[in-house]
Scaffold this active site. Structure first.
Site, PDB file in Angstrom:
ATOM      1  N   GLU A   1      -3.558  48.148 -13.075  1.00  0.00           N
ATOM      2  CA  GLU A   1      -4.681  47.912 -11.804  1.00  0.00           C
ATOM      3  C   GLU A   1      -4.121  46.705 -11.035  1.00  0.00           C
ATOM      4  O   GLU A   1      -4.908  46.241 -10.200  1.00  0.00           O
ATOM      5  CB  GLU A   1      -5.893  47.864 -12.639  1.00  0.00           C
ATOM      6  CG  GLU A   1      -6.137  46.723 -13.489  1.00  0.00           C
ATOM      7  CD  GLU A   1      -7.800  46.524 -13.915  1.00  0.00           C
ATOM      8  OE1 GLU A   1      -8.288  46.479 -13.059  1.00  0.00           O
ATOM      9  OE2 GLU A   1      -7.805  46.968 -15.101  1.00  0.00           O
TER      10      GLU A   1
ATOM     11  N   CYS B   1      -8.840  49.500 -16.867  1.00  0.00           N
ATOM     12  CA  CYS B   1      -8.067  49.313 -17.943  1.00  0.00           C
ATOM     13  C   CYS B   1      -7.639  50.521 -18.712  1.00  0.00           C
ATOM     14  O   CYS B   1      -6.680  50.718 -19.634  1.00  0.00           O
ATOM     15  CB  CYS B   1      -8.722  48.536 -18.952  1.00  0.00           C
ATOM     16  SG  CYS B   1      -9.122  46.908 -18.143  1.00  0.00           S
TER      17      CYS B   1
ATOM     18  N   HIS C   1     -10.585  48.502 -26.721  1.00  0.00           N
ATOM     19  CA  HIS C   1     -10.273  47.683 -25.521  1.00  0.00           C
ATOM     20  C   HIS C   1     -10.817  46.278 -25.714  1.00  0.00           C
ATOM     21  O   HIS C   1     -11.852  46.070 -25.802  1.00  0.00           O
ATOM     22  CB  HIS C   1     -10.807  48.416 -24.217  1.00  0.00           C
ATOM     23  CG  HIS C   1     -10.680  47.452 -23.029  1.00  0.00           C
ATOM     24  ND1 HIS C   1      -9.410  47.088 -22.654  1.00  0.00           N
ATOM     25  CD2 HIS C   1     -11.539  47.086 -21.992  1.00  0.00           C
ATOM     26  CE1 HIS C   1      -9.537  46.331 -21.748  1.00  0.00           C
ATOM     27  NE2 HIS C   1     -10.660  46.114 -21.334  1.00  0.00           N
TER      28      HIS C   1
HETATM   29  P1  HMG Z   1     -20.528  33.496 -19.899  1.00  0.00           P
HETATM   30  O1  HMG Z   1     -21.773  33.859 -18.950  1.00  0.00           O
HETATM   31  O2  HMG Z   1     -19.518  32.376 -19.366  1.00  0.00           O
HETATM   32  O3  HMG Z   1     -20.859  33.350 -21.245  1.00  0.00           O
HETATM   33  O4  HMG Z   1     -19.558  34.873 -19.727  1.00  0.00           O
HETATM   34  P2  HMG Z   1     -21.981  33.725 -22.294  1.00  0.00           P
HETATM   35  O5  HMG Z   1     -23.218  32.813 -21.857  1.00  0.00           O
HETATM   36  O6  HMG Z   1     -22.517  35.175 -22.222  1.00  0.00           O
HETATM   37  O7  HMG Z   1     -21.715  33.234 -23.590  1.00  0.00           O
HETATM   38  C1  HMG Z   1     -20.512  34.079 -24.161  1.00  0.00           C
HETATM   39  C2  HMG Z   1     -20.770  33.964 -25.882  1.00  0.00           C
HETATM   40  O8  HMG Z   1     -20.674  32.632 -26.129  1.00  0.00           O
HETATM   41  C3  HMG Z   1     -22.242  34.266 -26.076  1.00  0.00           C
HETATM   42  O9  HMG Z   1     -22.331  34.975 -27.520  1.00  0.00           O
HETATM   43  C4  HMG Z   1     -22.971  32.641 -26.414  1.00  0.00           C
HETATM   44  O10 HMG Z   1     -23.750  32.814 -27.252  1.00  0.00           O
HETATM   45  C5  HMG Z   1     -21.757  32.187 -26.948  1.00  0.00           C
HETATM   46  P3  HMG Z   1     -22.804  36.231 -27.391  1.00  0.00           P
HETATM   47  O11 HMG Z   1     -24.414  36.000 -27.176  1.00  0.00           O
HETATM   48  O12 HMG Z   1     -22.572  37.340 -26.602  1.00  0.00           O
HETATM   49  O13 HMG Z   1     -22.579  36.730 -28.787  1.00  0.00           O
HETATM   50  N1  HMG Z   1     -21.760  30.681 -26.726  1.00  0.00           N
HETATM   51  C6  HMG Z   1     -21.197  29.940 -27.691  1.00  0.00           C
HETATM   52  N2  HMG Z   1     -20.724  29.976 -28.777  1.00  0.00           N
HETATM   53  C7  HMG Z   1     -20.311  28.859 -29.513  1.00  0.00           C
HETATM   54  N3  HMG Z   1     -20.558  27.758 -29.072  1.00  0.00           N
HETATM   55  C8  HMG Z   1     -21.029  27.394 -27.808  1.00  0.00           C
HETATM   56  C9  HMG Z   1     -21.473  28.613 -27.127  1.00  0.00           C
HETATM   57  N4  HMG Z   1     -21.968  28.547 -25.922  1.00  0.00           N
HETATM   58  C10 HMG Z   1     -22.193  29.961 -25.661  1.00  0.00           C
HETATM   59  N5  HMG Z   1     -21.320  26.232 -27.419  1.00  0.00           N
HETATM   60  C11 HMG Z   1     -18.362  36.805 -19.890  1.00  0.00           C
HETATM   61  C12 HMG Z   1     -19.185  35.623 -20.615  1.00  0.00           C
HETATM   62  C13 HMG Z   1     -17.485  37.492 -20.972  1.00  0.00           C
HETATM   63  C14 HMG Z   1     -19.444  37.717 -19.270  1.00  0.00           C
HETATM   64  C15 HMG Z   1     -17.458  36.483 -18.886  1.00  0.00           C
HETATM   65  O14 HMG Z   1     -16.209  35.729 -19.335  1.00  0.00           O
HETATM   66  C16 HMG Z   1     -16.886  37.435 -18.009  1.00  0.00           C
HETATM   67  O15 HMG Z   1     -17.614  37.694 -16.828  1.00  0.00           O
HETATM   68  N6  HMG Z   1     -15.697  37.990 -18.336  1.00  0.00           N
HETATM   69  C17 HMG Z   1     -15.044  39.223 -17.492  1.00  0.00           C
HETATM   70  C18 HMG Z   1     -15.757  40.518 -17.534  1.00  0.00           C
HETATM   71  C19 HMG Z   1     -15.532  41.206 -19.028  1.00  0.00           C
HETATM   72  O16 HMG Z   1     -14.594  40.665 -19.566  1.00  0.00           O
HETATM   73  N7  HMG Z   1     -16.145  42.104 -19.130  1.00  0.00           N
HETATM   74  C20 HMG Z   1     -16.208  42.602 -20.366  1.00  0.00           C
HETATM   75  C21 HMG Z   1     -16.728  44.158 -20.407  1.00  0.00           C
HETATM   76  S1  HMG Z   1     -15.809  45.169 -19.027  1.00  0.00           S
HETATM   77  C22 HMG Z   1     -14.033  45.403 -19.499  1.00  0.00           C
HETATM   78  O17 HMG Z   1     -14.015  45.333 -20.601  1.00  0.00           O
HETATM   79  C23 HMG Z   1     -13.482  45.841 -18.453  1.00  0.00           C
HETATM   80  C24 HMG Z   1     -12.067  44.787 -18.116  1.00  0.00           C
HETATM   81  O18 HMG Z   1     -11.139  44.809 -18.843  1.00  0.00           O
HETATM   82  C25 HMG Z   1     -11.672  45.560 -16.631  1.00  0.00           C
HETATM   83  C26 HMG Z   1     -11.221  46.720 -16.453  1.00  0.00           C
HETATM   84  O19 HMG Z   1     -11.516  47.831 -17.111  1.00  0.00           O
HETATM   85  O20 HMG Z   1     -10.146  46.837 -15.513  1.00  0.00           O
HETATM   86  C27 HMG Z   1     -12.868  43.555 -17.854  1.00  0.00           C
END
Ligand code: HMG
Length: 408
Positions: A79, A111, A233
C-alpha cells in the site's frame, strides 16, 4: 495436494529509532509506547530505500536454493506503491533476473492484500503444481510526525515462494472473509502519510476478526482449540494480544491468561522491534513465531488473522511442516535484527522528511547502508535502481553521480 510456503525471508531497513528517544522528544511517558502499545524500536528506511528495494532484498534471500525457472508469477503486495500504473513486481523481477515468461502484478487492499496474494498463489499452484509463485509483501508505514500513530510506524518486507512442495507450512484450503466499507484508515493519492481514526480502527479490526472467524468456522468446522498458535495482523504488538484475548472470550476458551498469552507471544517479538510493515506485518509475525519459539513446532496448527483497513479481514489456518527449521534463514534474520544503526531523533526526522523531486530532473540519492539493492535516484520521472557491490561506499556526490552511474 499440499500447497503452502516453500521458503520465506524478510528484509528490514538498516536504521531505526529507539522508541524511548521518540517518547522523550514527544514528551510522552515511555511506558505508554513500550507497555501500552508494545513497541521498543521502529525500523526507518533510508532515502535510498523504497518498497522495491526492501522487497527485492527479501526476495533475493527467499530465492536461495529455489529453482527460479519454475517461477511464472511474481505478485507484489503493497500500500506504499511507487507508481499508479506500473507494478513494483516488474522492478523486482528485473533486479532478480527472473525468467521473462512470467506474469507480474501488484495488489492492493491495505495490509491484507498479501493474504489475498497468498491465496491467489495457492490457487495457481493447485492448478499448475509444477509452477512456483514469488510473493513479495513490502511497505513503509508512515503517520504524521507527532501524531498518535507515529510510535507504530515501521518498514519491512517479506518474500515467500508459494508452491506445491511447501517446506515451512502447508496452508489449509478454507478462508473466512469479511468486508465492510468503513473509513478507519486510508491514504488519498495526494498524501504521503496515512489518515487514521485510531481508536475506531481498533474497533473495526476487532469486528472484522469476529466476522471473519465466524465465517471461517462455518466454512471449515474448525474451532478455537484446533490451533496451538495464533498470528494476527500487527499494527503494533499489543494489538495481537488484545485480538487474541477478544477471540478467546468470544469462544469461551478455558485457557488461563498465561496459556492464551503463550499462544500469541512468540509472534510479537519481531513486530516490537520493527513496527508496522502493513502487508508484511502478519508474515513477519509468522517468522517471529517460527524463529523465536524455543521448541520445535513441527505438526502444530497456526491460526492466522489478516486485517486491512477500509476494511477486509481474512481468517485461515496452516500446519507447520517437519524440518521447517532447516528451511529458514534464521541466522540472516537475527543479524538483520541486531545489526542496525540507532538514529538520533534529528536523523530520523531528516530521513522522514526527505522527499524525491517531482520535476523529473536528474537526481541521485545519497548512499546509505542498504542491502543488495538500492534506489540510486531519478531521471526523466523514472526510478533508477542499482545492485550494490559488496563494498562500503560513503555519501555519493549527487552532481557527479548523475553523469556516470550504470543504473537500471
Ligand atoms: P493513543 O490515543 O495515543 O493511545 O493511540 P491510547 O490513549 O489509546 O493508549 C494506548 C494504550 O496505552 C492504552 O492501552 C492505554 O491505557 C495505554 P489499552 O487501554 O488500549 O490497553 N497507556 C499506558 N500504558 C502504560 N503506561 C502509560 C500509559 N498511557 C497510556 N503511561 C493508537 C493509540 C493505536 C490508536 C494510535 O497509535 C494509532 O492511531 N495508531 C495507528 C492506527 C492503528 O494502528 N490501528 C490499529 C487497527 S487498524 C490496522 O491494524 C490497519 C493498519 O495496519 C493499516 C492497514 O490496514 O493498512 C493500521
Amino acid at each position: 495436494m499440499k500447497t503452502g510456503i516453500e521458503s520465506i525471508s524478510m528484509y528490514i531497513p538498516r536504521f531505526g529509532l529507539d522508541i524511548r528517544d521518540l517518547a522523550k522528544a514527544r514528551n510522552v511517558d515511555p511506558s505508554k509506547f513500550i507497555r501500552g502499545i508494545g513497541q521498543e524500536f521502529m525500523a526507518v528506511p533510508a532515502p535510498d530505500e523504497d518498497v522495491v528495494t526492501l522487497g527485492a532484498n527479501a526476495a533475493l534471500q527467499a530465492l536461495e536454493g529455489v529453482d527460479r525457472s519454475a517461477i511464472r508469477t511474481v505478485i507484489f503486495a503493497t500500500e506504499s506503491g511507487i507508481d499508479q500504473s506500473k507494478a513494483a513486481a516488474i522492478y523486482v523481477h528485473k533486479l532478480l533476473d527472473l525468467p521473462q515468461n512470467c506474469r507480474t502484478v501488484e495488489m492492493k487492499q491495505a495490509c491484507c492484500s498479501s493474504t489475498s496474494a497468498l491465496h491467489f498463489a495457492m490457487a495457481t499452484v493447485a492448478l499448475h503444481p509444477e509452477q512456483k509463485v514469488l510473493l513479495v509483501a513490502s511497505d513503509v508505514a508512515r503517520y504524521g510526525l507527532g501524531s498518535p500513530g507515529e510510535p507504530t510506524q515501521g518498514a519491512g518486507a517479506v518474500a515467500m515462494v508459494i508452491s506445491a512442495q511447501p517446506k515451512i507450512i502447508a496452508m489449509g484450503e478454507h478462508v473466512g472473509y469479511y468486508t465492510e466499507d468503513v473509513m478507519d484508515f486510508w491514504r488519498p493519492n495526494y498524501m504521503d502519510e496515512a489518515l487514521v481514526d485510531g481508536k475506531y480502527s481498533i474497533k473495526v479490526y476487532m469486528h472484522a476478526l469476529e466476522e471473519a472467524w465466524n465465517d471461517y468456522r462455518t466454512q471449515s468446522q474448525a474451532h478455537f482449540e484446533s490451533f496451538r498458535h495464533f498470528c494476527y495482523h500487527l499494527p503494533f504488538s499489543r494489538m495481537g494480544l488484545k485480538a487474541h484475548l477478544h477471540l478467546a472470550r468470544l469462544e469461551k476458551s478455558g485457557l488461563s491468561a498465561a496459556g492464551l498469552q503463550a499462544q500469541v507471544e512468540p509472534s510479537l517479538a519481531y513486530n516490537r522491534r520493527i513496527g508496522n510493515a502493513y502487508t508484511a506485518s502478519l508474515y513477519l509475525g509468522l517468522l517471529s513465531l517460527l524463529e523465536t519459539h524455543p521448541e520445535s513446532l513441527e505438526g502444530n496448527r497456526v491460526g492466522f488473522f489478516s486485517y486491512g483497513s477500509g476494511c477486509m479481514g481474512a481468517f485461515f489456518g496452516g500446519t507447520i511442516l517437519p524440518g521447517y527449521r532447516k528451511a529458514l534463514p534464521t541466522r540472516v534474520h537475527r543479524d538483520l535484527m541486531t545489526n542496525r544503526q540507532r538514529l538520533t531523533l534529528a536523523e530520523y526526522e531528516a530521513f522522514y522528511t526527505h522527499t524525491l523531486p517531482q520535476d523529473g530532473n536528474c537526481y541521485r540519492t545519497d548512499r546509505h547502508r542498504t542491502g543488495a539493492f538500492r534506489l540510486a535516484g531519478l531521471e526523466n520521472h523514472q526510478r533508477l535502481y542499482e545492485k550494490v557491490p559488496q563494498v562500503k561506499v560513503l555519501a555519493a556526490d549527487a552532481a557527479e553521480a548523475c553523469a556516470a552511474a550504470p543504473v537500471m
